[in-house]
Design a protein around this motif. Structure first.
Motif, PDB file in Angstrom:
ATOM      1  N   GLU A   1       0.816  -1.212   0.000  1.00 27.36           N
ATOM      2  CA  GLU A   1       0.000   0.000   0.000  1.00 27.36           C
ATOM      3  C   GLU A   1       0.851   1.264   0.000  1.00 27.36           C
ATOM      4  O   GLU A   1       0.549   2.227  -0.696  1.00 27.36           O
ATOM      5  CB  GLU A   1      -0.880   0.031   1.252  1.00 27.36           C
ATOM      6  CG  GLU A   1      -2.047  -0.901   1.211  1.00 27.36           C
ATOM      7  CD  GLU A   1      -3.169  -0.320   0.387  1.00 27.36           C
ATOM      8  OE1 GLU A   1      -3.593   0.805   0.686  1.00 27.36           O
ATOM      9  OE2 GLU A   1      -3.608  -0.989  -0.553  1.00 27.36           O
TER      10      GLU A   1
ATOM     11  N   TYR B   1       9.056  -0.285  10.606  1.00 24.83           N
ATOM     12  CA  TYR B   1       9.310  -1.583   9.975  1.00 24.83           C
ATOM     13  C   TYR B   1      10.406  -1.415   8.935  1.00 24.83           C
ATOM     14  O   TYR B   1      10.307  -0.537   8.077  1.00 24.83           O
ATOM     15  CB  TYR B   1       8.056  -2.099   9.267  1.00 24.83           C
ATOM     16  CG  TYR B   1       6.873  -2.387  10.165  1.00 24.83           C
ATOM     17  CD1 TYR B   1       6.915  -3.445  11.064  1.00 24.83           C
ATOM     18  CD2 TYR B   1       5.721  -1.619  10.096  1.00 24.83           C
ATOM     19  CE1 TYR B   1       5.828  -3.728  11.872  1.00 24.83           C
ATOM     20  CE2 TYR B   1       4.625  -1.900  10.907  1.00 24.83           C
ATOM     21  CZ  TYR B   1       4.687  -2.957  11.789  1.00 24.83           C
ATOM     22  OH  TYR B   1       3.608  -3.238  12.577  1.00 24.83           O
TER      23      TYR B   1
ATOM     24  N   ASN C   1      -0.578  10.706   4.858  1.00 23.70           N
ATOM     25  CA  ASN C   1       0.236   9.621   4.351  1.00 23.70           C
ATOM     26  C   ASN C   1      -0.238   8.338   5.006  1.00 23.70           C
ATOM     27  O   ASN C   1       0.261   7.943   6.041  1.00 23.70           O
ATOM     28  CB  ASN C   1       1.683   9.949   4.753  1.00 23.70           C
ATOM     29  CG  ASN C   1       2.687   9.179   3.958  1.00 23.70           C
ATOM     30  OD1 ASN C   1       2.370   8.137   3.397  1.00 23.70           O
ATOM     31  ND2 ASN C   1       3.890   9.662   3.919  1.00 23.70           N
ATOM     32  N   LEU C   2      -1.246   7.705   4.389  1.00 23.45           N
ATOM     33  CA  LEU C   2      -1.912   6.574   5.043  1.00 23.45           C
ATOM     34  C   LEU C   2      -1.803   5.328   4.174  1.00 23.45           C
ATOM     35  O   LEU C   2      -1.170   5.339   3.129  1.00 23.45           O
ATOM     36  CB  LEU C   2      -3.389   6.916   5.264  1.00 23.45           C
ATOM     37  CG  LEU C   2      -3.662   8.205   6.034  1.00 23.45           C
ATOM     38  CD1 LEU C   2      -5.120   8.601   5.894  1.00 23.45           C
ATOM     39  CD2 LEU C   2      -3.300   8.041   7.497  1.00 23.45           C
ATOM     40  N   PHE C   3      -2.445   4.247   4.630  1.00 24.66           N
ATOM     41  CA  PHE C   3      -2.603   3.044   3.827  1.00 24.66           C
ATOM     42  C   PHE C   3      -4.024   3.084   3.270  1.00 24.66           C
ATOM     43  O   PHE C   3      -4.964   2.635   3.931  1.00 24.66           O
ATOM     44  CB  PHE C   3      -2.372   1.800   4.680  1.00 24.66           C
ATOM     45  CG  PHE C   3      -1.024   1.781   5.347  1.00 24.66           C
ATOM     46  CD1 PHE C   3       0.131   1.568   4.602  1.00 24.66           C
ATOM     47  CD2 PHE C   3      -0.901   2.013   6.702  1.00 24.66           C
ATOM     48  CE1 PHE C   3       1.380   1.559   5.200  1.00 24.66           C
ATOM     49  CE2 PHE C   3       0.340   2.008   7.316  1.00 24.66           C
ATOM     50  CZ  PHE C   3       1.487   1.790   6.564  1.00 24.66           C
TER      51      PHE C   3
ATOM     52  N   ASN D   1      -6.079   1.657   1.088  1.00 28.16           N
ATOM     53  CA  ASN D   1      -7.039   0.566   0.901  1.00 28.16           C
ATOM     54  C   ASN D   1      -7.182  -0.329   2.120  1.00 28.16           C
ATOM     55  O   ASN D   1      -7.929  -1.295   2.093  1.00 28.16           O
ATOM     56  CB  ASN D   1      -6.643  -0.283  -0.310  1.00 28.16           C
ATOM     57  CG  ASN D   1      -6.698   0.525  -1.583  1.00 28.16           C
ATOM     58  OD1 ASN D   1      -7.686   1.206  -1.840  1.00 28.16           O
ATOM     59  ND2 ASN D   1      -5.635   0.496  -2.355  1.00 28.16           N
ATOM     60  N   LEU D   2      -6.436  -0.028   3.179  1.00 22.57           N
ATOM     61  CA  LEU D   2      -6.615  -0.792   4.411  1.00 22.57           C
ATOM     62  C   LEU D   2      -7.629  -0.051   5.274  1.00 22.57           C
ATOM     63  O   LEU D   2      -7.822   1.160   5.135  1.00 22.57           O
ATOM     64  CB  LEU D   2      -5.285  -0.949   5.147  1.00 22.57           C
ATOM     65  CG  LEU D   2      -4.156  -1.611   4.349  1.00 22.57           C
ATOM     66  CD1 LEU D   2      -2.912  -1.775   5.218  1.00 22.57           C
ATOM     67  CD2 LEU D   2      -4.579  -2.960   3.798  1.00 22.57           C
TER      68      LEU D   2
ATOM     69  N   GLU E   1      -7.075  -0.953  10.717  1.00 23.36           N
ATOM     70  CA  GLU E   1      -5.822  -1.612  10.346  1.00 23.36           C
ATOM     71  C   GLU E   1      -4.677  -0.595  10.255  1.00 23.36           C
ATOM     72  O   GLU E   1      -3.538  -0.911  10.607  1.00 23.36           O
ATOM     73  CB  GLU E   1      -5.997  -2.369   9.022  1.00 23.36           C
ATOM     74  CG  GLU E   1      -4.774  -3.119   8.519  1.00 23.36           C
ATOM     75  CD  GLU E   1      -4.345  -4.285   9.414  1.00 23.36           C
ATOM     76  OE1 GLU E   1      -5.018  -4.585  10.402  1.00 23.36           O
ATOM     77  OE2 GLU E   1      -3.290  -4.875   9.094  1.00 23.36           O
TER      78      GLU E   1
ATOM     79  N   ARG F   1      -3.782  -0.262  13.799  1.00 18.65           N
ATOM     80  CA  ARG F   1      -3.299  -1.531  14.339  1.00 18.65           C
ATOM     81  C   ARG F   1      -1.865  -1.825  13.891  1.00 18.65           C
ATOM     82  O   ARG F   1      -1.053  -2.338  14.647  1.00 18.65           O
ATOM     83  CB  ARG F   1      -4.217  -2.682  13.893  1.00 18.65           C
ATOM     84  CG  ARG F   1      -4.100  -3.960  14.727  1.00 18.65           C
ATOM     85  CD  ARG F   1      -4.587  -5.178  13.957  1.00 18.65           C
ATOM     86  NE  ARG F   1      -3.808  -5.393  12.755  1.00 18.65           N
ATOM     87  CZ  ARG F   1      -2.625  -6.000  12.722  1.00 18.65           C
ATOM     88  NH1 ARG F   1      -2.107  -6.497  13.811  1.00 18.65           N
ATOM     89  NH2 ARG F   1      -1.949  -6.115  11.583  1.00 18.65           N
ATOM     90  N   LEU F   2      -1.545  -1.459  12.637  1.00 14.46           N
ATOM     91  CA  LEU F   2      -0.181  -1.661  12.142  1.00 14.46           C
ATOM     92  C   LEU F   2       0.820  -0.872  12.972  1.00 14.46           C
ATOM     93  O   LEU F   2       1.933  -1.338  13.231  1.00 14.46           O
ATOM     94  CB  LEU F   2      -0.089  -1.237  10.671  1.00 14.46           C
ATOM     95  CG  LEU F   2      -0.585  -2.254   9.654  1.00 14.46           C
ATOM     96  CD1 LEU F   2      -0.825  -1.588   8.308  1.00 14.46           C
ATOM     97  CD2 LEU F   2       0.442  -3.378   9.501  1.00 14.46           C
TER      98      LEU F   2
END
Ligand SMILES: Nc1ncnc2c1ncn2[C@@H]1O[C@H](COP(=O)(O)OP(=O)(O)O)[C@@H](O)[C@H]1O
Ligand SMILES: [Mg+2]
Lengths: 353, 280
Positions: free
Chosen positions: A214, A224, B102-104, B106-107, B111, B114-115
């Motif tokens: 992503e 990470y 600045n994200l994810f 499609n999560l 989540e 949580r990541l």
């Protein structure tokens, strides 16, 4: 059952039915289809489920485009094949060859990963292409060792030979020969490795892979080290491909560049992933099954069609068995066009979540 | 003429948590951050102000490692992190909320957080446990989402959020990392008036714990005045003022360069082209 699937259900009734059908047919294949071609097809599907699922770990989950997957497949094939050829048809050769191949495959994947997973995706793809080509050339050049273009035919351990019978009496009307045993080794390994892959993508590690796909920049900013995750999944996928190659060699009792290292196989893997649906793993099963069945039976189907349409102008020519590659191509272009998210993506959207 | 730096707690000696020494970065010939030396103590909130293009975001990028410095050092708790990568700096305790969200995408919102919880727990390595089996991580993510009033959106993909909610999620991700140093880069920019207090309250509560070091880039002067223990002024990449808020705001250089009291000087201030701002 759900815990075996790591809580990652197909999430569509149609999909569940298709997958269950594939599972049952593959499990019962030796009993259901007596012919050699049918069993060969089923065995090839088992091998490719491993190969395509492991490739999906890379491309579909971690967003890594590699062209070296057939190299690892080849390492497995040559590892088991050359060990059986050189050290004799024993189980020690099988497992010794597989262990050596796994070692070499993982070290190579680690090296490629550490040296090049830092760079941009396109460079990584180029590097894998270069390494894979070099490996294929090496395999055909070292003909004294590898058999060159001809490859090597070898004998498998006695228990896996067609003449071997596990029981005196047939079971459900079928002699449990070495060939049947070999098939079930392939089937069980494919099932186990598929469930393992499903577990990995639903683990904390797998969640980081999806995060990398992503937004790798953000993943790194969370703390990470993305190169470590990419390298690890590269090694895991390589190891699975090595096992697939080893199983394929056991089944064919032959190893050579055309069955493992050829770039055509790499393209097949890519197509299977895309047709099935990237980043779903279940797509690997469906993509591999559909592709291999089409590859094996389209020609026959077309012969039937051509015979049936005899008399009609042009049509028999178009569906003449010699044109099967054209139709295979059209089938794939159409499926990618109509199902851009793959078959799994298509059914998931249609069905309830 | 820069003001003398004032310690925020003059009656209490404390070792700085974060220091930058002569931090400098050049992009071609352009010096975006020019020899910035500053130190930040635990339990303080420092506002970093300056006109657009002054180098505030770039300064953050140099601290959190998104951009490598041409010269100078970044020191966290006495440890030189100048050679460390982004991930190592995040793990060492440098938290960052980005100016450009600045994200994810499609999560799910949950989540996304949580990541970050998982990263803080050091739990990304496990391949054979189930992510959904770590209930404590999910519970913590939900707790943080509730703090920024995003609990109702937890199941949506991050891409579906409104601009203001994305900014809040950005902040929630940093909270989940529980860093030692919190760097907020214009956290309320573009938010609607009713959303702004949610984020400001969060920052205020963080500050009241008095164990965290907070750096805040913010344009709204009333916000700065009410939250900051200290103000650092950047102008054309240089630190031009550093001290107690009242004094800094009153200083001629700030009046001129930032608040634009002297009109000609303000007009001469270069504005950053919008597209190049931020780390991404
Ligand atoms: N990656 C980059 N490459 C080139 N120039 C940059 C880069 N990042 C920032 N700049 C330039 O550095 C200056 C400072 O930008 P920035 O730190 O974003 O300012 P601020 O956050 O204070 O508005 C601007 O002139 C900007 O155009
Ligand atoms: Mg900025």
């Amino acid at each position: 059952m759900i815990s075996l699937l790591s809580g990652d259900r197909p999430r569509s009734a149609v999909l569940s039915v298709i997958l269950l059908a594939i599972l049952v047919v593959l499990a019962a294949a030796p009993f259901a289809f007596p012919g050699a071609q049918a069993l060969n097809t089923a065995a090839k599907i088992c091998v490719f489920v491993i190969l395509v699922a492991s490739y999906d770990l890379l491309i579909g989950y971690a967003g890594i485009v590699s062209f070296a997957h057939t190299m690892f497949y080849g390492i497995g094939g040559y590892g088991v094949g050359l060990a059986l050829y050189g050290w004799g048809a024993t189980w020690v050769s099988v497992f010794g060859g597989l262990a050596l191949a796994l070692g070499l495959g993982i070290v190579l994947a680690l090296a490629i990963g550490l040296f090049s997973l830092r760079v941009r995706a396109i460079f990584f793809a180029m590097i894998t292409l270069a390494v894979a080509s070099a490996f294929a050339i090496l395999a055909s050049q070292l003909s004294g060792f590898t058999g060159g273009e001809d490859g090597r035919s070898f004998r498998v351990p006695p228990e896996l030979r067609p003449a071997f019978k596990l029981f005196e009496e047939p079971v459900l009307g079928l002699d449990i020969t070495g060939k049947v045993l070999t098939y079930y080794i392939l089937f069980a390994t494919a099932l186990a490795l598929f469930l393992l892959a499903l577990r990995v993508v639903n683990s904390p590690f797998g969640s980081v892979l999806k995060a990398i796909r992503e937004n790798d920049f953000r993943t790194e900013a969370l703390g990470y080290r993305t190169v470590v995750f990419r390298t690890k999944v590269n090694c895991l996928a390589a190891a699975m491909a090595v096992v697939a190659g080893g199983l394929n060699a056991l089944w064919l009792r032959y190893t050579g560049p055309d069955t493992t290292l050829s770039f055509a196989i790499m393209l097949d893997i890519l197509l299977m992933v895309v047709i099935g649906g990237m980043g779903t793993l279940y797509g690997a099963v469906i993509g591999a099954t559909l592709f291999i069945v089409a590859q094996n039976y389209l020609q026959k189907l077309m012969a039937v069609g051509a015979a049936a349409t005899e008399g009609i102008p042009l049509v028999p020519h178009l569906i003449h068995p010699d044109r099967w590659l054209l139709w295979l191509g059209i089938l794939f272009v159409a499926s990618v066009y109509f199902f851009p998210t793959g078959i799994v993506g298509r059914f998931r959207k249609a069905g309830p979540h | 003429m820069p003001l003398r730096p004032l310690p925020p707690n003059p009656d209490r000696f404390s070792m700085p948590v974060l220091e930058t020494h002569d931090l400098t970065v050049r992009f071609g010939g352009h010096v975006a951050v020019d020899g910035v030396t500053a130190s930040f103590e635990a339990g303080t909130l420092t506002a970093i102000v300056g006109p657009n293009g002054a180098g505030k975001t770039t300064y953050f990028n140099l601290i959190s490692g998104q951009i490598r410095a041409s010269a100078g050092r970044v020191v966290l708790n006495g440890r030189d992190l100048s050679g460390a990568g982004t991930a190592a700096r995040a793990r060492a305790g440098l938290g960052r909320a980005f100016q450009l969200t600045n994200l994810f995408p499609n999560l799910s919102v949950r989540e996304n957080v949580r990541l970050a919880v998982q990263a803080h727990a050091g739990g990304g390595g496990s391949m054979l446990s189930l992510a959904s089996g770590h209930r404590d991580w999910i519970a913590k993510a939900d707790r943080i989402l509730a703090e920024v009033h995003l609990e109702a959106a937890a199941g949506q993909p991050a891409a579906a959020l409104s601009h203001g909610d994305k900014r809040k999620l950005e902040v929630a991700i940093m909270m989940a990392l529980e860093p030692m140093v919190y760097m907020f880069d214009e956290p309320t920019a573009g938010m609607s008036v009713d959303e702004v207090p949610v984020v400001l309250d969060l920052i205020r509560r963080l500050k009241e714990r008095r164990d965290k070091t907070i750096l805040l880039v913010e344009h709204k002067m009333d916000v700065v005045r009410s939250l900051a223990d200290r103000i650092v002024v950047l102008h054309q990449g240089r630190l031009v003022a550093d001290g107690e808020p009242g004094a800094v705001i009153a200083s001629p250089i700030v009046q001129e360069a930032y608040l634009g009291v002297a009109a000609p000087a303000a007009a001469a201030t270069p504005a950053a082209p919008a597209g190049r701002e931020g780390a991404r």
